[in-house]
Write a protein that holds these residues in place. Structure first.
Motif, PDB file in Angstrom:
ATOM      1  N   MET A 110       0.833  -1.184   0.000  1.00  0.00           N
ATOM      2  CA  MET A 110       0.000   0.000   0.000  1.00  0.00           C
ATOM      3  C   MET A 110       0.878   1.248   0.000  1.00  0.00           C
ATOM      4  N   GLU A 111       0.565   2.184  -0.863  1.00  0.00           N
ATOM      5  CA  GLU A 111       1.327   3.401  -0.974  1.00  0.00           C
ATOM      6  C   GLU A 111       0.939   4.370   0.135  1.00  0.00           C
ATOM      7  N   THR A 112       1.933   4.937   0.803  1.00  0.00           N
ATOM      8  CA  THR A 112       1.658   5.916   1.848  1.00  0.00           C
ATOM      9  C   THR A 112       1.786   7.312   1.271  1.00  0.00           C
ATOM     10  N   GLU A 113       1.140   8.277   1.921  1.00  0.00           N
ATOM     11  CA  GLU A 113       1.140   9.641   1.410  1.00  0.00           C
ATOM     12  C   GLU A 113       2.478  10.340   1.642  1.00  0.00           C
ATOM     13  N   LYS A 114       3.073  10.109   2.814  1.00  0.00           N
ATOM     14  CA  LYS A 114       4.355  10.717   3.158  1.00  0.00           C
ATOM     15  C   LYS A 114       5.381   9.626   3.411  1.00  0.00           C
ATOM     16  N   TYR A 115       6.640  10.027   3.313  1.00  0.00           N
ATOM     17  CA  TYR A 115       7.693   9.113   3.738  1.00  0.00           C
ATOM     18  C   TYR A 115       7.605   8.968   5.254  1.00  0.00           C
ATOM     19  N   ILE A 153       6.980   6.605  -6.867  1.00  0.00           N
ATOM     20  CA  ILE A 153       6.858   7.710  -7.813  1.00  0.00           C
ATOM     21  C   ILE A 153       5.409   7.770  -8.266  1.00  0.00           C
ATOM     22  N   THR A 154       4.858   8.960  -8.280  1.00  0.00           N
ATOM     23  CA  THR A 154       3.462   9.159  -8.664  1.00  0.00           C
ATOM     24  C   THR A 154       3.207   8.574 -10.054  1.00  0.00           C
ATOM     25  N   GLU A 155       2.225   7.691 -10.132  1.00  0.00           N
ATOM     26  CA  GLU A 155       1.931   6.977 -11.381  1.00  0.00           C
ATOM     27  C   GLU A 155       1.555   7.909 -12.529  1.00  0.00           C
ATOM     28  N   SER A 156       0.923   9.036 -12.220  1.00  0.00           N
ATOM     29  CA  SER A 156       0.456   9.918 -13.287  1.00  0.00           C
ATOM     30  C   SER A 156       1.565  10.796 -13.877  1.00  0.00           C
ATOM     31  N   LEU A 157       2.771  10.699 -13.329  1.00  0.00           N
ATOM     32  CA  LEU A 157       3.887  11.453 -13.915  1.00  0.00           C
ATOM     33  C   LEU A 157       4.196  10.923 -15.307  1.00  0.00           C
ATOM     34  N   PRO A 158       4.608  11.797 -16.210  1.00  0.00           N
ATOM     35  CA  PRO A 158       5.041  11.309 -17.529  1.00  0.00           C
ATOM     36  C   PRO A 158       6.221  10.349 -17.397  1.00  0.00           C
ATOM     37  N   SER A 159       6.323   9.414 -18.305  1.00  0.00           N
ATOM     38  CA  SER A 159       7.382   8.395 -18.277  1.00  0.00           C
ATOM     39  C   SER A 159       8.773   9.007 -18.214  1.00  0.00           C
ATOM     40  N   PHE A 160       8.978  10.091 -18.947  1.00  0.00           N
ATOM     41  CA  PHE A 160      10.285  10.750 -18.956  1.00  0.00           C
ATOM     42  C   PHE A 160      10.637  11.264 -17.557  1.00  0.00           C
ATOM     43  N   LYS A 190       9.481  10.133 -14.689  1.00  0.00           N
ATOM     44  CA  LYS A 190       9.731   8.969 -13.829  1.00  0.00           C
ATOM     45  C   LYS A 190      11.145   8.427 -14.049  1.00  0.00           C
ATOM     46  N   ALA A 191      11.545   8.331 -15.298  1.00  0.00           N
ATOM     47  CA  ALA A 191      12.881   7.817 -15.614  1.00  0.00           C
ATOM     48  C   ALA A 191      13.959   8.753 -15.058  1.00  0.00           C
ATOM     49  N   LEU A 192      13.764  10.063 -15.203  1.00  0.00           N
ATOM     50  CA  LEU A 192      14.730  11.021 -14.655  1.00  0.00           C
ATOM     51  C   LEU A 192      14.804  10.934 -13.133  1.00  0.00           C
ATOM     52  N   ALA A 193      13.647  10.785 -12.495  1.00  0.00           N
ATOM     53  CA  ALA A 193      13.623  10.679 -11.030  1.00  0.00           C
ATOM     54  C   ALA A 193      14.386   9.439 -10.574  1.00  0.00           C
ATOM     55  N   LYS A 194      14.154   8.311 -11.226  1.00  0.00           N
ATOM     56  CA  LYS A 194      14.851   7.073 -10.856  1.00  0.00           C
ATOM     57  C   LYS A 194      16.356   7.204 -11.072  1.00  0.00           C
ATOM     58  N   LEU A 195      16.751   7.796 -12.204  1.00  0.00           N
ATOM     59  CA  LEU A 195      18.166   7.992 -12.497  1.00  0.00           C
ATOM     60  C   LEU A 195      18.807   8.939 -11.486  1.00  0.00           C
ATOM     61  N   ALA A 196      18.106  10.022 -11.150  1.00  0.00           N
ATOM     62  CA  ALA A 196      18.644  10.986 -10.177  1.00  0.00           C
ATOM     63  C   ALA A 196      18.814  10.338  -8.810  1.00  0.00           C
ATOM     64  N   HIS A 197      17.808   9.585  -8.364  1.00  0.00           N
ATOM     65  CA  HIS A 197      17.905   8.944  -7.049  1.00  0.00           C
ATOM     66  C   HIS A 197      19.019   7.899  -7.017  1.00  0.00           C
ATOM     67  N   LEU A 198      19.129   7.095  -8.061  1.00  0.00           N
ATOM     68  CA  LEU A 198      20.206   6.111  -8.126  1.00  0.00           C
ATOM     69  C   LEU A 198      21.567   6.815  -8.100  1.00  0.00           C
ATOM     70  N   SER A 199      21.690   7.882  -8.883  1.00  0.00           N
ATOM     71  CA  SER A 199      22.947   8.648  -8.920  1.00  0.00           C
ATOM     72  C   SER A 199      23.270   9.240  -7.556  1.00  0.00           C
ATOM     73  N   LEU A 200      22.256   9.776  -6.884  1.00  0.00           N
ATOM     74  CA  LEU A 200      22.476  10.343  -5.549  1.00  0.00           C
ATOM     75  C   LEU A 200      22.989   9.283  -4.576  1.00  0.00           C
ATOM     76  N   TYR A 201      22.352   8.135  -4.568  1.00  0.00           N
ATOM     77  CA  TYR A 201      22.786   7.072  -3.649  1.00  0.00           C
ATOM     78  C   TYR A 201      24.205   6.610  -3.976  1.00  0.00           C
ATOM     79  N   PRO A 205      -1.173  19.322  -8.574  1.00  0.00           N
ATOM     80  CA  PRO A 205      -0.919  19.085  -7.142  1.00  0.00           C
ATOM     81  C   PRO A 205      -0.550  17.643  -6.789  1.00  0.00           C
ATOM     82  N   GLU A 206      -1.072  16.657  -7.508  1.00  0.00           N
ATOM     83  CA  GLU A 206      -0.736  15.269  -7.160  1.00  0.00           C
ATOM     84  C   GLU A 206       0.714  14.915  -7.487  1.00  0.00           C
ATOM     85  N   HIS A 207       1.411  15.770  -8.235  1.00  0.00           N
ATOM     86  CA  HIS A 207       2.824  15.533  -8.563  1.00  0.00           C
ATOM     87  C   HIS A 207       3.764  16.190  -7.554  1.00  0.00           C
ATOM     88  N   ASP A 208       3.226  16.884  -6.576  1.00  0.00           N
ATOM     89  CA  ASP A 208       4.045  17.593  -5.580  1.00  0.00           C
ATOM     90  C   ASP A 208       4.761  16.588  -4.683  1.00  0.00           C
TER      91      ASP A 208
END
Length: 178
Positions: A1-6, A75-82, A84-95, A169-172
């Motif tokens: 189940m997806e939670t609203e906040k971390y 990652i919010t499902e309604s985000l465009p694929s691009f 989502k891919a950038l977010a995943k790449l950025a998070h992986l790079s950060l880690y 707002p759902e992408h915030d």
């Protein structure tokens, strides 16, 4: 189940790591710019820089363990694929960079025969034979990759601000981390 906040612990680790990393980058630039002839305290700063670097390494290990064992929003499902891919790449790079920067500094010190203190509580044991050439290579890496990390952090912040102020707002994503 997806939670609203971390979860609170993940949010705390996020902000603690942000402060630690930015402080380490700033202190690294500051101490490297000091002339040892004038600034007699230059090498005192190394003690603190190395101690906080060890702390950053411990925090990233704890952060990864917490992330793997906690439920958190995806990652919010309604985000465009691009996006989502950038977010995943950025998070992986950060880690990867949050690991690579302190590891390169620790290895540089080890190969250089320099002690690695941890706030005066202990000094990490020397386990690697001195190798000045390897220490020099690692020094170059340790000086370069914080710039890459800072660039990824800037992109991360810009992405968060874009989702906060320019998207629906759902992408915030900022509200998940506050």
């Amino acid at each position: 189940m997806e939670t609203e906040k971390y979860p609170a612990l993940m949010r705390l680790m996020h902000w603690l790591m942000a402060i630690t990393i930015l402080g380490l980058i700033g202190s690294g630039w500051f101490m490297a710019s000091l002339d040892p002839e004038v600034a007699t305290y230059k090498y005192d700063i190394y003690f603190w820089h190395k101690s906080f670097g060890v702390l950053a390494m411990l925090l990233i290990v704890a952060r990864i363990a917490i992330r793997l064992s906690s439920k958190h929003p995806g990652i919010t499902e309604s985000l465009p694929s691009f996006d989502k891919a950038l977010a995943k790449l950025a998070h992986l790079s950060l880690y990867l960079l949050m690991i690579a920067v302190p590891v390169s500094g620790m290895l540089m010190s080890e190969f250089g025969g320099k002690p690695i203190p941890f706030f005066g509580l202990l000094t990490l044991p020397e386990v690697i034979e001195n190798n000045k050439e390897m220490a020099g290579t690692l020094h170059s890496i340790h000086i370069f990759i914080p710039y890459v990390l800072l660039g990824i952090i800037a992109l991360h912040v810009l992405g968060v601000l874009k989702h906060r102020f320019m998207d629906s707002p759902e992408h915030d994503s900022l509200k998940k981390m506050l």
